[in-house]
Design an enzyme around this catalytic site. Structure first.
Site, mmCIF file in Angstrom:
data_model
loop_
_atom_site.group_PDB
_atom_site.id
_atom_site.type_symbol
_atom_site.label_atom_id
_atom_site.label_comp_id
_atom_site.label_asym_id
_atom_site.label_seq_id
_atom_site.Cartn_x
_atom_site.Cartn_y
_atom_site.Cartn_z
ATOM 1 N N GLU A 194 -4.946 2.432 -4.024
ATOM 2 C CA GLU A 194 -3.485 2.576 -4.018
ATOM 3 C C GLU A 194 -2.803 1.313 -3.516
ATOM 4 O O GLU A 194 -1.656 1.344 -3.104
ATOM 5 C CB GLU A 194 -3.077 3.772 -3.147
ATOM 6 C CG GLU A 194 -3.406 3.653 -1.680
ATOM 7 C CD GLU A 194 -4.787 4.192 -1.315
ATOM 8 O OE1 GLU A 194 -4.970 4.569 -0.160
ATOM 9 O OE2 GLU A 194 -5.674 4.239 -2.200
ATOM 10 N N HIS A 240 -5.539 14.666 -8.699
ATOM 11 C CA HIS A 240 -5.699 13.261 -9.080
ATOM 12 C C HIS A 240 -4.810 12.846 -10.243
ATOM 13 O O HIS A 240 -4.375 11.695 -10.323
ATOM 14 C CB HIS A 240 -7.166 12.988 -9.429
ATOM 15 C CG HIS A 240 -8.070 12.972 -8.233
ATOM 16 N ND1 HIS A 240 -8.200 11.877 -7.423
ATOM 17 C CD2 HIS A 240 -8.851 13.947 -7.688
ATOM 18 C CE1 HIS A 240 -9.048 12.152 -6.436
ATOM 19 N NE2 HIS A 240 -9.450 13.407 -6.575
ATOM 20 N N ASN A 254 -2.991 13.147 -3.708
ATOM 21 C CA ASN A 254 -4.187 13.602 -4.422
ATOM 22 C C ASN A 254 -4.664 14.958 -3.923
ATOM 23 O O ASN A 254 -5.023 15.833 -4.714
ATOM 24 C CB ASN A 254 -5.315 12.572 -4.263
ATOM 25 C CG ASN A 254 -5.123 11.368 -5.159
ATOM 26 O OD1 ASN A 254 -4.470 11.449 -6.197
ATOM 27 N ND2 ASN A 254 -5.678 10.238 -4.761
ATOM 28 N N ASP A 263 -2.387 9.717 -10.136
ATOM 29 C CA ASP A 263 -2.372 8.620 -11.118
ATOM 30 C C ASP A 263 -0.946 8.327 -11.588
ATOM 31 O O ASP A 263 -0.582 7.171 -11.805
ATOM 32 C CB ASP A 263 -3.252 8.974 -12.325
ATOM 33 C CG ASP A 263 -4.734 8.935 -11.993
ATOM 34 O OD1 ASP A 263 -5.080 8.381 -10.928
ATOM 35 O OD2 ASP A 263 -5.535 9.457 -12.778
ATOM 36 N N ASP A 269 0.848 -1.191 0.000
ATOM 37 C CA ASP A 269 0.000 0.000 0.000
ATOM 38 C C ASP A 269 0.888 1.247 0.000
ATOM 39 O O ASP A 269 1.889 1.308 0.720
ATOM 40 C CB ASP A 269 -0.898 -0.003 1.243
ATOM 41 C CG ASP A 269 -1.919 1.102 1.210
ATOM 42 O OD1 ASP A 269 -2.983 0.912 0.604
ATOM 43 O OD2 ASP A 269 -1.652 2.176 1.791
#
Length: 354
Positions: A258, A228, A223, A232, A215
């Site tokens: 994630e 965002h 973010n 990404d 993770d």
């Protein structure tokens, strides 16, 4: 490499167009809604584009129900529609081939009967002119059969080409169905399939099998702070680092959000810990910069849980144990690897103190 760069640039371009479209219409940025509007912005799905253009023209509000219907009709069912089309094409090719083969068998039967008849006539004929006439007829019949065979061969060649094209289309569809669109690693559906295969192989061949669940630490901050689109890019970076630091038989998948998972067949628990630590340190060693936004992002840290497969347990139980290790890594300060033996030792120590 240039092709990959072009694909990435194109994806980023559509990302920048998609989010404002959704925001303008107050559409929640769920994965399903995002998939619909990404396809709309890219313009590849013509039916979806025409439908949304029509809705926009009518000033139709994009309710949760409408958003769900768009996803179900134009995204979720698209794979099945494509598969149905391929299945129909295969059925058509097979039927055409059966007709050709039936015609060929009928022709061969007639040819065989002609040969038998010619043989009988030759046995009863002593006149050379009559024999010459029979030979001429036989040559003509043989020529007809040769032409029919050539026609069948041409048909078979054409069908072979069509089947090759269909096979390529099936492979493309399979890849799309099993690949996470953003990171280009396996998606959750493909992960589940690969994990079941790996468990089955491990049982049959008595081979070791380990699982990493990883993770990204404080991903929400990326973010919230950078947007965002940058988030990404961080996801793609981690996916790329994972792929670079595992071997050929290992499977890297985006587990959700994630979170990533890595299936390690024929890998001992100790080696899996080494792989996890290697991945963690290499990711942390990179200082990221978003060149498009000219922003320094700093280092990315990950937490990793490691579990060793226990014979007879279900995939869900295996994943759950790896998840427990991941939670322990997160709760112990993040940016670390925790293996299941640490949990076992800790539990044993607590029980002894009690």
């Amino acid at each position: 490499m240039a092709h990959h760069h072009d694909d990435l640039a194109q994806a980023v371009k559509y990302l920048k167009l998609t989010l404002p479209e959704m925001s303008k219409r107050e559409i929640p940025t769920t994965p399903e809604n995002y998939a619909v509007w990404y396809e709309y912005t890219a313009g590849n799905n013509l039916e979806l584009k025409q439908k949304i253009d029509s809705l926009i023209k009518k000033n139709t509000p994009f309710s949760d129900k409408l958003n769900s219907d768009l996803y179900s009709q134009y995204i979720e069912n698209a794979q099945q529609i494509a598969v149905d089309g391929i299945r129909d094409s295969v059925r058509k090719i097979i039927n055409e081939l059966l007709v050709q083969v039936a015609d060929e068998e009928s022709g061969l039967g007639c040819y065989a009967r002609s040969l038998q008849s010619f043989s009988e006539k030759v046995s009863d004929t002593e006149d050379t002119s009559a024999i010459n006439l029979l030979v001429t007829e036989l040559l003509a019949e043989t020529k007809k059969r040769e032409e029919a065979t050539q026609n069948l061969q041409a048909t078979l060649d054409t069908m072979a080409q069509e089947m090759t094209q269909l096979r390529e289309e099936i492979e493309r569809l399979n890849n799309e169905a099993s690949t996470d669109a953003l990171t280009r690693v396996k998606n959750r559906r493909a992960f589940n399939i690969e994990l079941e295969k790996a468990i089955s192989t491990s049982k049959i061949n008595s081979m070791q099998l380990t699982l990493l669940v990883l993770d990204i630490d404080h991903f929400k901050q990326f973010n919230d702070q950078f947007g965002h689109i940058t988030g990404d890019k961080v996801l793609r970076f981690v996916a790329t680092m994972l792929q670079k630091n595992v071997k050929g038989n290992d499977t890297v998948a985006r587990f959700g959000g994630e979170e990533f998972a890595v299936i390690l067949p024929e890998t001992s628990y100790e080696n899996a810990l080494s792989v996890a630590e290697n991945v963690r340190t290499r990711i942390a060693a990179q200082t990221l910069t978003d060149s498009a936004a000219n922003v320094k992002l700093g280092a990315v840290h990950v937490s990793v849980g490691v579990a060793d497969y226990r014979y007879g347990e279900s995939p869900e139980e295996f994943i759950h144990r790896a998840d427990q290790c991941l939670y322990k890594a997160k709760n112990s300060g993040r940016n670390r690897v925790v293996g299941e033996q640490e949990l076992t030792e800790e539990t044993a120590s607590q029980e002894q103190r009690i």
